[in-house]
Write an enzyme that holds these catalytic residues in place. Structure first.
Site, PDB file in Angstrom:
ATOM      1  N   ASP A  98      37.818  40.984  43.883  1.00  0.00           N
ATOM      2  CA  ASP A  98      37.187  42.190  43.398  1.00  0.00           C
ATOM      3  C   ASP A  98      37.045  43.129  44.586  1.00  0.00           C
ATOM      4  O   ASP A  98      37.024  42.694  45.730  1.00  0.00           O
ATOM      5  CB  ASP A  98      35.812  41.875  42.781  1.00  0.00           C
ATOM      6  CG  ASP A  98      35.320  43.027  41.918  1.00  0.00           C
ATOM      7  OD1 ASP A  98      34.285  42.866  41.264  1.00  0.00           O
ATOM      8  OD2 ASP A  98      35.983  44.088  41.916  1.00  0.00           O
ATOM      9  N   SER A  99      36.908  44.429  44.296  1.00  0.00           N
ATOM     10  CA  SER A  99      37.146  45.435  45.356  1.00  0.00           C
ATOM     11  C   SER A  99      35.927  45.760  46.197  1.00  0.00           C
ATOM     12  O   SER A  99      36.036  46.464  47.199  1.00  0.00           O
ATOM     13  CB  SER A  99      37.592  46.738  44.688  1.00  0.00           C
ATOM     14  OG  SER A  99      36.588  47.125  43.762  1.00  0.00           O
ATOM     15  N   PHE A 146      31.741  47.342  42.865  1.00  0.00           N
ATOM     16  CA  PHE A 146      30.632  46.848  42.039  1.00  0.00           C
ATOM     17  C   PHE A 146      29.556  46.208  42.899  1.00  0.00           C
ATOM     18  O   PHE A 146      28.365  46.452  42.721  1.00  0.00           O
ATOM     19  CB  PHE A 146      31.204  45.830  41.044  1.00  0.00           C
ATOM     20  CG  PHE A 146      30.162  44.920  40.510  1.00  0.00           C
ATOM     21  CD1 PHE A 146      30.095  43.601  40.918  1.00  0.00           C
ATOM     22  CD2 PHE A 146      29.219  45.398  39.638  1.00  0.00           C
ATOM     23  CE1 PHE A 146      29.115  42.766  40.442  1.00  0.00           C
ATOM     24  CE2 PHE A 146      28.220  44.572  39.157  1.00  0.00           C
ATOM     25  CZ  PHE A 146      28.168  43.245  39.569  1.00  0.00           C
ATOM     26  N   ASP A 178      36.130  51.131  42.651  1.00  0.00           N
ATOM     27  CA  ASP A 178      35.587  51.942  41.552  1.00  0.00           C
ATOM     28  C   ASP A 178      34.076  52.067  41.679  1.00  0.00           C
ATOM     29  O   ASP A 178      33.435  51.325  42.416  1.00  0.00           O
ATOM     30  CB  ASP A 178      35.921  51.279  40.217  1.00  0.00           C
ATOM     31  CG  ASP A 178      35.254  49.903  40.092  1.00  0.00           C
ATOM     32  OD1 ASP A 178      35.121  49.232  41.141  1.00  0.00           O
ATOM     33  OD2 ASP A 178      34.863  49.518  38.989  1.00  0.00           O
ATOM     34  N   ASP A 212      36.014  36.835  34.081  1.00  0.00           N
ATOM     35  CA  ASP A 212      35.351  36.145  35.201  1.00  0.00           C
ATOM     36  C   ASP A 212      33.848  36.241  34.992  1.00  0.00           C
ATOM     37  O   ASP A 212      33.361  37.246  34.435  1.00  0.00           O
ATOM     38  CB  ASP A 212      35.714  36.788  36.553  1.00  0.00           C
ATOM     39  CG  ASP A 212      34.776  37.948  36.870  1.00  0.00           C
ATOM     40  OD1 ASP A 212      35.073  39.078  36.427  1.00  0.00           O
ATOM     41  OD2 ASP A 212      33.730  37.715  37.528  1.00  0.00           O
ATOM     42  N   CYS A 254      32.815  16.212  25.630  1.00  0.00           N
ATOM     43  CA  CYS A 254      33.397  16.672  26.894  1.00  0.00           C
ATOM     44  C   CYS A 254      34.014  15.507  27.655  1.00  0.00           C
ATOM     45  O   CYS A 254      33.442  14.429  27.727  1.00  0.00           O
ATOM     46  CB  CYS A 254      32.315  17.333  27.741  1.00  0.00           C
ATOM     47  SG  CYS A 254      32.925  17.990  29.302  1.00  0.00           S
ATOM     48  N   CYS A 269      34.899  15.760  30.923  1.00  0.00           N
ATOM     49  CA  CYS A 269      34.882  16.110  32.356  1.00  0.00           C
ATOM     50  C   CYS A 269      34.388  14.934  33.194  1.00  0.00           C
ATOM     51  O   CYS A 269      33.851  13.947  32.685  1.00  0.00           O
ATOM     52  CB  CYS A 269      34.013  17.350  32.590  1.00  0.00           C
ATOM     53  SG  CYS A 269      32.244  17.034  32.747  1.00  0.00           S
ATOM     54  N   CYS A 306      30.660  14.064  32.506  1.00  0.00           N
ATOM     55  CA  CYS A 306      30.381  13.415  31.221  1.00  0.00           C
ATOM     56  C   CYS A 306      31.037  12.048  31.117  1.00  0.00           C
ATOM     57  O   CYS A 306      30.569  11.182  30.382  1.00  0.00           O
ATOM     58  CB  CYS A 306      30.858  14.315  30.082  1.00  0.00           C
ATOM     59  SG  CYS A 306      29.919  15.848  30.014  1.00  0.00           S
ATOM     60  N   HIS A 335      30.552  20.305  35.198  1.00  0.00           N
ATOM     61  CA  HIS A 335      30.570  20.294  33.724  1.00  0.00           C
ATOM     62  C   HIS A 335      30.667  21.713  33.155  1.00  0.00           C
ATOM     63  O   HIS A 335      31.487  21.985  32.269  1.00  0.00           O
ATOM     64  CB  HIS A 335      29.322  19.611  33.161  1.00  0.00           C
ATOM     65  CG  HIS A 335      29.192  19.862  31.686  1.00  0.00           C
ATOM     66  ND1 HIS A 335      29.947  19.193  30.735  1.00  0.00           N
ATOM     67  CD2 HIS A 335      28.452  20.772  31.005  1.00  0.00           C
ATOM     68  CE1 HIS A 335      29.667  19.662  29.531  1.00  0.00           C
ATOM     69  NE2 HIS A 335      28.760  20.630  29.658  1.00  0.00           N
TER      70      HIS A 335
END
Ligand SMILES: CC(C)(C)OC(=O)NCc1c[nH]c2nc(N)[nH]c(=O)c12
Ligand SMILES: [Zn+2]
Length: 375
Positions: free
Chosen positions: A95-96, A99, A149, A269, A307, A309, A312, A338
């Protein structure tokens, strides 16, 4: 000149406007719709690159602003770039900084040439401009760079938003001119304009005329109600080229990911999964739970029955409950693992539902099970 980043459309869901695609970058390709784990300071908090690969993360995000301040883009350039520095050989999006400046720093002063503000860590005076943001990202060597921006606060007046959009468009042009490595790094324009249809249209037209390889929608999920965001998407995504990636920044929660995909978004994101993991909040197929709750002290089942993962598969709710209550770092690793896997799995289910032309049905099933339909 071959573009560094290209979009391959596979199919559009017959039941909704969602699309299945592949984004190709110099560090490999990833399927869309895709969720990008956030690694702000060159690490997805507590996760190793091997674990991110095991959970099928196709691309991760990092931040220009943070890496410029610490350790410095010069250090990362000297290390051979961000991929080498953090040992991640798959795609990276940065990201630039725009923000972050608007959300992290006090005393900011926005001028045509750029933004004057103070370092959020030590108060030093700093200046960031489109040219500087491009130079930093060129040093980092990310596969996808974001234009510099202004992400205006919510709510903002139409008058303020109009002048902000026009400056963001001028800044976007300066970013293109300052980009030193377009053959290696794709630069995405960021459409702003808040909740105003006319300004979103003006911003989109300005940026599409500059022919970026991809486009993001900024300035949403800044506190506006979900229906305002969904409506903004409905009149913005059709303005974006169908043959290029569409990235909705800062989103998001499971319902927003599904509703964004339905409205034609390809990339997302959000810091949510790792941020809430640190206080023990877990996303599961039957809704959110906080593992610190006393109810889990003797619950020896998995976090989420559905799940697969690492957390789990190998640990119980009682164990994770104990670790988080005892403020053990391993507990935060298990909850982060998770939550990231949950969102990455969700995007896999969304892609499968698009293949089967049933994303609308999937939305209903998921919302019902997760409790989004509860009044
Ligand atoms: C408040 C949260 C972070 C949830 O969302 C937003 O602020 N959403 C907007 C957003 C996130 N990241 C961005 N990067 C840039 N360059 N511009 C933006 O508008 C945004
Ligand atoms: Zn799990």
């Amino acid at each position: 000149m071959t573009a560094a980043v290209t979009y391959e459309h596979i199919k559009t869901c017959k039941q909704t406007g969602a699309r299945l695609g592949i984004v190709h970058t110099p560090h490999g390709s990833f399927e869309t719709p895709a969720f990008m784990p956030v690694g702000t300071q060159a690490t997805v908090k507590t996760m190793s690159p091997e674990e991110l690969k095991a959970m099928n993360a196709g691309i991760i995000l990092s931040n220009t602003y943070h890496l410029w301040l610490r350790p410095g883009n010069d250090v990362i350039k000297e290390a051979g770039g961000l991929h080498k520095f953090m040992n991640w050989d798959r795609p990276i999006l940065t990201d630039s900084g725009g923000f972050q400046v608007f959300s992290l720093s006090e005393f900011r002063n926005i001028k045509e040439e750029g933004v004057h503000f103070r370092n959020h860590m030590n108060g030093d005076k700093l200046f960031l401009s489109p040219e500087k943001a491009m130079h930093i990202q060129n040093d980092l060597g990310s596969d996808i760079m974001m234009a510099f921006d202004e992400c205006p606060p919510f709510p903002a007046t139409h008058e303020y938003m109009k002048s902000s959009v026009e400056r963001t468009s001028r800044w976007a042009e300066r970013c293109l001119e300052a980009h030193q490595r377009p053959q290696d790094q794709g630069l995405f324009g960021i459409i702003q304009g808040g909740e105003f249809e006319d300004l979103r249209k003006q911003s989109a037209q300005d940026l599409v005329s500059l022919d970026f390889p991809g486009y993001a929608i900024g300035g949403l999920s800044v506190g506006e109600p979900k229906d305002v965001m969904n409506r903004a998407l409905e009149f913005t995504t059709p303005l974006m080229p169908a043959n290029k990636p569409r990235y909705l920044m800062g989103v998001g929660s499971p319902d927003s990911l599904i509703d964004g995909a339905i409205r034609g978004i390809d990339m997302f994101d959000c810091v949510l999964p790792t941020r809430i993991a640190r206080n023990g909040t877990l996303m599961t197929s039957t809704g959110r739970l906080n593992i610190k709750n006393a109810a889990f002290k003797r619950d020896f089942g998995p976090i989420d029955e559905k799940c697969d993962c690492y957390t789990c598969t190998n640990y119980s709710r009682a164990y994770v409950h104990h670790l988080i209550r005892a403020d053990e770092t391993f507990g935060i690793r298990l909850t982060s693992y998770h939550n990231l896997q949950f969102l990455l799995n969700l995007m896999g289910q969304v892609r499968q539902a698009i293949r089967e032309d049933r994303l609308g049905d999937f939305r209903e099933e998921f919302f019902e099970a997760y409790g989004f339909n509860k009044p």
